[in-house]
Design an enzyme around this catalytic site. Structure first.
Site, short mmCIF file in Angstrom:
data_model
loop_
_atom_site.label_atom_id
_atom_site.label_comp_id
_atom_site.label_asym_id
_atom_site.label_seq_id
_atom_site.Cartn_x
_atom_site.Cartn_y
_atom_site.Cartn_z
N LYS A 1 0.82 -1.22 0.00
CA LYS A 1 0.00 0.00 0.00
C LYS A 1 0.86 1.28 0.00
O LYS A 1 0.41 2.35 0.39
CB LYS A 1 -0.99 0.06 1.19
CG LYS A 1 -1.90 -1.13 1.32
CD LYS A 1 -2.57 -1.57 0.05
CE LYS A 1 -3.64 -0.63 -0.41
NZ LYS A 1 -4.21 -1.10 -1.71
N GLY A 2 2.09 1.12 -0.45
CA GLY A 2 2.99 2.28 -0.48
C GLY A 2 2.96 3.00 -1.83
O GLY A 2 3.65 4.00 -2.01
N GLY A 3 2.20 2.47 -2.78
CA GLY A 3 2.17 3.06 -4.12
C GLY A 3 3.06 2.27 -5.07
O GLY A 3 3.56 2.81 -6.07
#
Ligand SMILES: Nc1ncnc2c1ncn2[C@@H]1O[C@H](COP(=O)(O)OS(=O)(=O)O)[C@@H](OP(=O)(O)O)[C@H]1O
Length: 182
Positions: A74-76
């Site tokens: 979910k960090g991109g």
């Protein structure tokens, strides 16, 4: 009509510039040297390179990755992979392979792993992203065993927002499975 085309071209140019600035900004925040030559190290940009079609098809084959995006979850990571894949010298595996972190997939062997990679020409860089590698303790030694020069790429995000994003995703997945919210 002509004016609309010019506007469209300028918008595309603007978007590409924003993506490049984002990559350079993230690199500088992580303390990585932003010299593009260093990023692509031995991969010299071929001046004649325009598209896959002009290169001999015989050179096209699946190659093991040269670099891994290991997270964080979910960090991109997807956005980063997509931005990097815009470069003509970079080929990216579209799905998360989970080769190093899962015994079932790791036991399928290196040839299986290679088959999961996209076709590329010599001189092109192959990358794969599986955020689960970041939290897997067995992954580093397996990666090192495969290629001790493997480049590791990590993208970070505000930890609180990342956790909320992760929690939301896990909750929704669980709801789908059990019809219950945590
Ligand atoms: N440029 C940029 N800046 C900040 N945040 C961004 C960016 N690009 C993607 N995102 C957000 O990253 C979240 C998805 O991350 P990942 O692609 O790593 O997800 S995954 O772990 O592969 O499932 C997902 O977060 P949430 O919207 O909170 O779910 C994306 O919105």
């Amino acid at each position: 009509m002509e004016f609309t085309r010019v506007k469209l071209a300028l918008t595309c140019l603007g978007l590409i510039t924003i993506v490049i600035i984002q990559i350079l900004y993230i690199s500088s925040k992580l303390g990585v040297n932003c010299d593009i030559k260093d990023v692509f190290f031995k991969y010299e940009i071929d001046k004649n390179f325009k598209s896959n079609e002009i290169l001999p098809a015989i050179e096209r084959r699946r190659r093991l990755p040269d670099a891994l995006i290991i997270g964080v979850r979910k960090g991109g990571t997807r956005a980063l992979l997509d931005a990097m894949a815009l470069h003509p010298q970079i080929k990216a595996a579209r799905r998360e392979v989970h080769f190093f972190d899962q015994n079932e997939t790791y036991s399928l062997g290196i040839e299986w792993y290679r088959q999961q990679m996209p076709f590329s020409h010599s001189g092109q860089l192959t990358i794969e992203k599986t955020p689960a590698y970041f939290a897997s303790s067995i992954t580093p030694s397996r990666v090192y065993q495969l290629n001790k020069n493997m480049k590791i790429i990590i993208i970070l995000r505000d930890p609180v927002i990342r956790t909320i994003s992760d929690f939301t995703q896990v909750s929704l997945k669980l709801k789908k499975l059990t019809n219950k919210f945590i």
